[in-house]
Design a protein around this motif. Structure first.
Motif, PDB file in Angstrom:
ATOM      1  N   GLU A 160       0.686  -1.211   0.003  1.00 54.76           N
ATOM      2  CA  GLU A 160       0.047  -0.109  -0.055  1.00 54.76           C
ATOM      3  C   GLU A 160       0.914   1.231   0.058  1.00 54.76           C
ATOM      4  OE1 GLU A 160      -2.854  -0.535   3.388  1.00 54.76           O
ATOM      5  OE2 GLU A 160      -3.972  -2.250   2.176  1.00 54.76           O
ATOM      6  N   ALA A 161       2.132   1.272   0.724  1.00 48.94           N
ATOM      7  CA  ALA A 161       2.839   2.611   0.758  1.00 48.94           C
ATOM      8  C   ALA A 161       3.773   2.568  -0.609  1.00 48.94           C
ATOM      9  CB  ALA A 161       3.632   2.481   1.833  1.00 48.94           C
ATOM     10  N   GLY A 162       3.614   1.467  -1.206  1.00 50.39           N
ATOM     11  CA  GLY A 162       4.511   1.602  -2.568  1.00 50.39           C
ATOM     12  C   GLY A 162       5.902   1.393  -2.262  1.00 50.39           C
ATOM     13  N   PRO A 164       9.349  -0.335  -3.237  1.00 52.87           N
ATOM     14  CA  PRO A 164       9.769  -0.549  -4.236  1.00 52.87           C
ATOM     15  C   PRO A 164      10.520  -2.170  -4.075  1.00 52.87           C
ATOM     16  CG  PRO A 164      11.221   1.090  -3.905  1.00 52.87           C
ATOM     17  CD  PRO A 164      10.160   1.118  -2.695  1.00 52.87           C
ATOM     18  N   ARG A 166      13.287  -3.249  -5.707  1.00 58.15           N
ATOM     19  CA  ARG A 166      14.810  -3.077  -6.392  1.00 58.15           C
ATOM     20  C   ARG A 166      15.854  -2.595  -5.708  1.00 58.15           C
ATOM     21  NH1 ARG A 166      15.343   2.301  -6.158  1.00 58.15           N
ATOM     22  NH2 ARG A 166      13.557   3.637  -6.400  1.00 58.15           N
TER      23      ARG A 166
ATOM     24  N   ASP B  84       6.697   5.217  -6.516  1.00 55.98           N
ATOM     25  CA  ASP B  84       7.343   4.323  -5.442  1.00 55.98           C
ATOM     26  C   ASP B  84       7.574   5.145  -4.076  1.00 55.98           C
ATOM     27  OD1 ASP B  84       9.806   4.506  -5.620  1.00 55.98           O
ATOM     28  OD2 ASP B  84      10.101   3.009  -6.773  1.00 55.98           O
ATOM     29  N   LEU B  85       7.443   4.570  -2.860  1.00 50.60           N
ATOM     30  CA  LEU B  85       7.770   5.227  -1.869  1.00 50.60           C
ATOM     31  C   LEU B  85       9.240   5.841  -1.790  1.00 50.60           C
ATOM     32  CD1 LEU B  85       7.065   5.920   0.929  1.00 50.60           C
ATOM     33  CD2 LEU B  85       7.953   3.807   1.868  1.00 50.60           C
ATOM     34  N   ASP B  86      10.417   5.280  -2.455  1.00 48.46           N
ATOM     35  CA  ASP B  86      11.771   5.830  -2.391  1.00 48.46           C
ATOM     36  C   ASP B  86      11.702   7.223  -3.174  1.00 48.46           C
ATOM     37  OD1 ASP B  86      12.409   3.648  -1.066  1.00 48.46           O
ATOM     38  OD2 ASP B  86      13.647   2.895  -2.541  1.00 48.46           O
ATOM     39  N   GLU B  87      10.781   7.303  -4.239  1.00 50.26           N
ATOM     40  CA  GLU B  87      10.694   8.426  -4.945  1.00 50.26           C
ATOM     41  C   GLU B  87      10.135   9.463  -4.124  1.00 50.26           C
ATOM     42  OE1 GLU B  87       9.071   8.195  -8.891  1.00 50.26           O
ATOM     43  OE2 GLU B  87       9.182  10.297  -9.051  1.00 50.26           O
ATOM     44  N   LEU B  89      10.204   9.653  -0.706  1.00 48.45           N
ATOM     45  CA  LEU B  89      11.007   9.963   0.331  1.00 48.45           C
ATOM     46  C   LEU B  89      12.161  10.891   0.118  1.00 48.45           C
ATOM     47  CD1 LEU B  89      11.414   6.253   1.778  1.00 48.45           C
ATOM     48  CD2 LEU B  89      10.867   8.247   3.051  1.00 48.45           C
ATOM     49  N   LYS B  90      12.505  10.619  -1.527  1.00 48.86           N
ATOM     50  CA  LYS B  90      13.930  11.728  -1.846  1.00 48.86           C
ATOM     51  C   LYS B  90      13.126  13.078  -1.965  1.00 48.86           C
ATOM     52  CE  LYS B  90      16.838  11.665  -5.964  1.00 48.86           C
ATOM     53  NZ  LYS B  90      17.141  11.436  -7.185  1.00 48.86           N
ATOM     54  N   ARG B  93      12.976  14.395   1.552  1.00 46.43           N
ATOM     55  CA  ARG B  93      14.172  14.528   2.190  1.00 46.43           C
ATOM     56  C   ARG B  93      14.945  16.187   1.649  1.00 46.43           C
ATOM     57  NH1 ARG B  93      15.843   9.277   1.660  1.00 46.43           N
ATOM     58  NH2 ARG B  93      16.155   8.354   3.673  1.00 46.43           N
ATOM     59  N   PRO B 105       0.153   7.090   1.034  1.00 45.09           N
ATOM     60  CA  PRO B 105      -0.703   6.876  -0.018  1.00 45.09           C
ATOM     61  C   PRO B 105      -2.136   7.405  -0.089  1.00 45.09           C
ATOM     62  CG  PRO B 105      -0.185   4.687   0.885  1.00 45.09           C
ATOM     63  CD  PRO B 105       0.157   5.759   1.912  1.00 45.09           C
TER      64      PRO B 105
END
Lengths: 409, 107
Positions: A160-162, A164, A166, B84-87, B89-90, B93, B105
């Motif tokens: 749900e929070a996506g 990733p 990778r 995604d979450l990493d994007e 988070l970036k 930041r 989300p």
């Protein structure tokens, strides 16, 4: 390390085989389905079937193909409504031709900083190492339902929070790798510290931690800290046989029978560490901690420990990763270089941060005893005893509080 | 969601005109740099303007102030479109203003 007990032996074989193959299958299915949770459920199902049937029928010749077949059949069955998944699964062949090892992606997803620490540990054990929920619960002495809830919540968050699936980009990698190594190290500590007699039946998490570190070292050969962590774990484990006496009591380093250390493993791990240091010249916390343990491991006896070198390494460690516990350990090294008075002075500055940490008080007791102040030493030992729940530490402190017994460096 | 703290509010208060302008510009720059991902965003008026309605306990109860009385208050939000979450988070930041950013989300 393995015990003569045949039952335990076969359980270890089973664990090893599952660990070697479950993660690969999970990595492949997550890639294929793009659904972490669904893929993980299928693998877990196959693992549980294996744990039930292999002890009776024997481990199959091709365990990976066996696990794949069970997971695939199950997938075609339960994913009936997901025609998209079913079509993908139906086309899948095993082994995957020409595919690299995808498990690194799996590790980074399981150890994502957006998951709680406990969730990272449970997920890594289950998805990467192929442990069942019951095995994780037994290893951490918590109810199975607690672990199951933790895993469900974590998998939901991933979806749900996506989070990733990778390997992180270069600029994120240092921080993310640190999170992965922290999970492996925590796992190792959990296994190593709780390996007292009364839990001999529980799965050896230190074994899983060493395996994980080894896997990471193969998959990330250009990261010196990965090799450092692997060396650290191997150096600690090489001394495992001498850590407990025949009654399951913890034996202090100074009194350990060094003949029972695994010197071949110590030599290998030390060589790995030296190679890594020369190739990268980037000493990080794990390499430095491993170097300290290597110093201890190379000394013929306690009296020949190179404390000056150890003190230098602690100074380097504090420069890259200062923590109160590391400062406490440095104070112990300082005792053997500059004497107990200097070491005691160092401890004064740690009182606030570590007032509830049993080893602070046990170390202070040790130093006071070296200075002849037995009554104060006794008070400190009693304080330490009141703070530790670890049976092996408790036994050692009880021994020390009985004046007939010796020291604990 | 952007979350302000008491300390942040005080720091903002203590700034002179130039400093405040620079801080404001940094925020404008962040929105410009991330404009490709931001679908819309909103800055809320301060918490003292908030009114809370509590339902479900018989008569609705209307009270003055935000729904949680605390040192941290939601001060605005931005809706972003990311892979995604990493994007996300970036992006978070590099946020130059208030010290807490909560990422969630859209349901």
């Amino acid at each position: 390390m393995s015990e003569p007990d045949g039952d335990r032996g076969s359980r270890e074989v089973l664990a090893r085989v599952v660990r070697e193959h479950a993660g690969r299958l999970a990595a492949c299915l997550v890639s294929l389905l793009g659904d972490f949770s669904a893929a993980e459920d299928l693998v877990q199902d196959a693992v549980e079937t294996a744990l039930r049937r292999w002890p009776v029928e024997g481990v199959p010749d091709r365990p990976d193909a066996w696990l794949f077949t069970v997971a695939r059949r199950r997938g075609l069955d339960v994913l009936r409504r997901e025609t998209n998944y079913r079509a993908k699964l139906a086309r899948l062949r095993w082994p995957q031709p020409g595919e690299g090892d995808d498990r690194l992606r799996l590790v980074f997803t399981c150890c994502h900083p957006a998951l709680s620490r406990q969730a990272r540990i449970a997920l890594t054990l289950r998805v990467v190492c192929g442990l069942s929920t019951a095995q994780i619960a037994a290893a951490f002495v918590v109810p199975e339902t607690t672990v199951a809830q933790r895993l469900t919540r974590a998998k939901r968050k991933i979806a749900e929070a996506g989070i990733p699936y990778r390997i992180p980009a270069a600029e994120e990698l240092p921080e993310r790798l640190e999170a992965v190594l922290a999970v492996v190290y925590l796992l190792f500590n959990e296994g190593y510290l709780s390996s007292a007699g009364d839990r001999a039946e529980a799965r050896d998490l230190a074994d899983d931690a060493e395996w994980l570190a080894g896997l990471l070292a193969v998959l990330m050969p250009s990261e010196p800290e990965v090799a450092g962590l692997l060396a650290l774990i191997r150096l600690h484990r090489a001394r495992g046989a001498a850590r407990f006496d025949s009654h399951g009591r913890l034996v202090p380093l100074a009194e350990q029978d060094r003949g029972r250390w695994d010197h071949a493993t110590i030599a290998d791990a030390t060589a790995l560490l030296t190679r890594t240091a020369r190739a990268h010249r980037r000493p990080g916390p794990y390499q430095l901690q491993a170097a300290i343990v290597a110093c201890h491991a190379e000394a013929a006896d306690f009296e020949h420990t190179d404390w000056a070198q150890i003190l230098v390494l602690y100074d380097m460690l504090l420069a890259v990763a200062s923590s109160p516990v590391a400062r406490l350990h440095r104070a112990v090294a300082l005792r053997y270089v500059k004497g107990p008075v200097a070491a005691l002075a160092e401890l004064a500055g740690l009182e606030e941060a570590l007032s509830r940490y049993p080893l602070l008080h046990a170390t202070r007791a040790e130093l006071l005893r070296a200075l002849g102040d037995t009554s104060q030493a006794r008070l400190c030992d009693e304080r330490a005893l009141g703070l530790t729940a670890n049976p092996a530490q408790q036994a050692l402190l009880h021994q020390r509080l009985d004046p007939a017994h010796g020291e604990w460096p | 969601m952007f979350v302000e703290t008491e300390e942040f509010a005080k720091r903002l208060e203590a700034m002179d005109g130039l400093e405040r302008e620079a801080a404001y510009e940094a925020v404008v720059r962040w929105f410009a740099e991330n404009s490709g991902r931001i679908t819309h965003h909103m800055h809320l008026a301060p918490a003292h303007t908030a009114t809370t309605v509590r339902l479900g306990g018989g008569e609705p109860i209307v009270t003055d102030g935000p729904f949680v009385e605390g040192k941290e208050v939601v001060s605005g939000y931005a809706e972003v479109e990311v892979a995604d979450l990493d994007e996300a988070l970036k992006m978070a930041r590099s946020w130059p203003a208030c010290p807490i950013v909560e990422i969630r989300p859209v349901a």
